[in-house]
Design an enzyme around this catalytic site. Structure first.
Site, mmCIF file in Angstrom:
data_model
loop_
_atom_site.group_PDB
_atom_site.id
_atom_site.type_symbol
_atom_site.label_atom_id
_atom_site.label_comp_id
_atom_site.label_asym_id
_atom_site.label_seq_id
_atom_site.Cartn_x
_atom_site.Cartn_y
_atom_site.Cartn_z
ATOM 1 C CE LYS A 192 43.646 48.423 41.204
ATOM 2 N NZ LYS A 192 43.499 48.755 39.765
ATOM 3 C CB SER A 194 47.046 49.855 38.812
ATOM 4 O OG SER A 194 45.642 49.841 38.571
ATOM 5 C CB SER A 243 44.606 48.951 35.626
ATOM 6 O OG SER A 243 45.512 50.023 35.580
#
Length: 494
Positions: free
Chosen positions: A83, A163, A187
């Site tokens: 990420k 997220s 997330s």
């Protein structure tokens, strides 16, 4: 050379076997994934899950091939996406923000160092909800001003959630063997459930927070996002460790644990799992939930209905206070020439470039910036009180139910355990549990336990996964999105 490898479903074990046999090389594998990213990420279904590619990926793969003849880690030559709030040397860590487009860290994050030690090849960074969904109110899951909108490969009209949307979408569609996400509150679990992948939100301190652009140190953690529980166990074992610069890892009892030792098909035998009453879904989710409970029972688990308030108050100041404090500390450590050094400068940059940066505003950032971090301020006192209350309340709720019913875990739907687990620092694992009949949207179940119970939760999830066998790749569930993609883009050439 052997048969082609279907990268959409290939496991780490399959790839490692081919690499060790010399059937394919790591360079072959990285090139195949890069080709797949080119087709699926920007063209074809245009998933927009990968924000940037690592310019050193092929060189790192060549080095992995050179090392293969000797002793090596389980991930040698295996491509991994991380990420884009996790530091990778030579690449900017942007958190999806235009303000951080050229913010290069000095070194790898501690967990990336661990992955490289295990032999992994970092091939790129995934898109995410901007600042891990702590910039604006109402920002769509998977949207960032720098990276644009991530798409869900199971239904492009549906949110990929956030997220860690890019990590979930990418690994679901086979754009890498493995992916890493981060979670502060849901997330990892939420996008994993939405994109039909396995997600592990670990105990706080299992993986180092060092080198991760933060929301809040008291809740942030990185975790695996994979297509199988086995791959999640392999990846989490490599990520875990003790980091002298992260005090949360100091007492980590799983730092050297090979979590694949917990992968037993009979792991559910004797388990006592609490079925949280407010998590039982309605509509076309109910048959999938009931079927999952049936599998758990058939594999030897005793299911106990329990009442548990799984929500959390929304008046806590913890995230806003720590976002300002921890982001300022992270930005201050960036090398000379960094584009911004404080949250205030991020806000100013956004205001000066509002057309490019503020489609959804920056209300959360503004609330955080208003916090007074001085030691004797009312905000500092409120933060300390709120954090103590959040921690005690969440752990007391979970521990009381587990103790009262002599339970070994709790069962939730989707990301239902996220708030409790986040506040308590407790681990959860979500695993695919089928697809809704009305629209084929993914459905998942989640198991939560007390601190450091990852071996137990992974064992339960593996036993359920093996017995149910429900996960299907997106090309089978949603073939229309992939209809005009070159079939050859789905394989590693023989």
């Amino acid at each position: 050379m052997g048969s082609a490898v279907d990268l959409e479903v290939a496991s780490v074990r399959q790839l490692a076997t081919l690499l060790d046999a010399g059937t394919i090389t790591s360079v072959d594998l990285v090139q195949a994934y890069l080709g797949r990213i080119e087709v699926f990420n920007s063209r074809g279904p245009a998933l927009n899950a990968v924000r940037a590619l690592n310019p050193d990926a092929l060189a790192d793969a060549a080095e992995a091939d050179r090392l293969r003849g000797g002793p090596h880690g389980r991930l040698l030559g295996i491509p991994v996406l991380v990420k884009d709030n996790i530091d990778v040397r030579g690449m900017p860590t942007t958190a999806g923000s235009v303000a951080l487009e050229h913010a290069y860290p000095a070194a790898d994050a501690a967990l990336v160092t661990n992955l490289r030690r295990a032999g992994a090849v970092i091939i790129g960074k995934t898109n995410l909800t901007e600042f891990a969904n702590f910039l604006a109110e109402g920002m769509p899951g998977g949207y960032s001003s720098l990276g644009g909108q991530v798409r869900n490969p199971y239904d492009a009209s549906r949110s990929p959630s956030g997220s860690s949307a890019g990590s979930a979408s990418a690994v679901a569609a086979g754009l890498a063997a493995l992916a890493v996400g981060t979670e502060t509150n849901g997330s990892i679990l939420s996008p994993a459930a939405a994109n039909s992948v396995v997600g592990v939100k670990p105990t706080l301190g299992l993986a180092s927070r060092g080198g991760i652009l933060p929301i809040a140190a008291s809740q942030d953690t990185a975790g695996p996002m994979t297509r199988t529980v086995t791959d999640a166990a392999v990846l989490l074992s490599a990520m875990a460790g003790i980091d002298p610069d992260d005090p949360a890892t100091a007492g980590n009892p799983l730092a050297d644990r090979d979590l694949t030792r917990s992968l037993h098909p009979d792991a559910l035998r004797g388990a006592r799992i609490g079925v949280v009453a407010d998590q039982v879904p309605d509509g076309d989710g109910r048959p999938l939930w009931d079927a999952a409970c049936t599998v758990l029972r058939e594999q030897g688990a005793t299911l106990v209905d329990v009442d548990l308030d799984s929500g959390c108050g929304d008046d806590s100041t913890v995230l806003h206070y720590e976002f300002k404090r921890d982001l300022n500390e992270y930005l201050a450590r960036l090398p000379a020439g960094a584009p911004v050094r404080t949250l205030a400068e991020v806000i100013s940059h956004n205001e000066a470039n509002a057309a490019a940066t503020l489609k959804y505003g920056q209300a959360r950032a503004l609330t955080a910036q208003a916090m007074d971090l001085s030691p004797d301020s009312a905000d500092t006192a409120r933060h300390a009180a709120d954090r103590a209350k959040d921690l005690v309340d969440s752990r007391d709720r979970v521990d009381a139910v587990l103790d009262r019913h002599d339970l070994t875990a709790l069962l939730f739907t989707g990301s239902g355990s996220a708030s409790l687990g986040a506040l308590a620092g407790y681990p959860s694992i979500t695993v695919p549990a089928g697809y809704r009949t009305t629209n084929r949207h993914p459905f998942g179940i989640t198991l939560l336990g007390q601190a450091w119970t990852e071996p137990t939760l992974i064992g339960y999830a593996y036993a359920y996964e093996q017995a149910s066998g429900l996960r299907q790749p997106p090309t089978r569930v949603n073939p229309a999105l992939f209809r005009y993609v070159d079939p050859g883009s789905g394989s590693c050439p023989p």
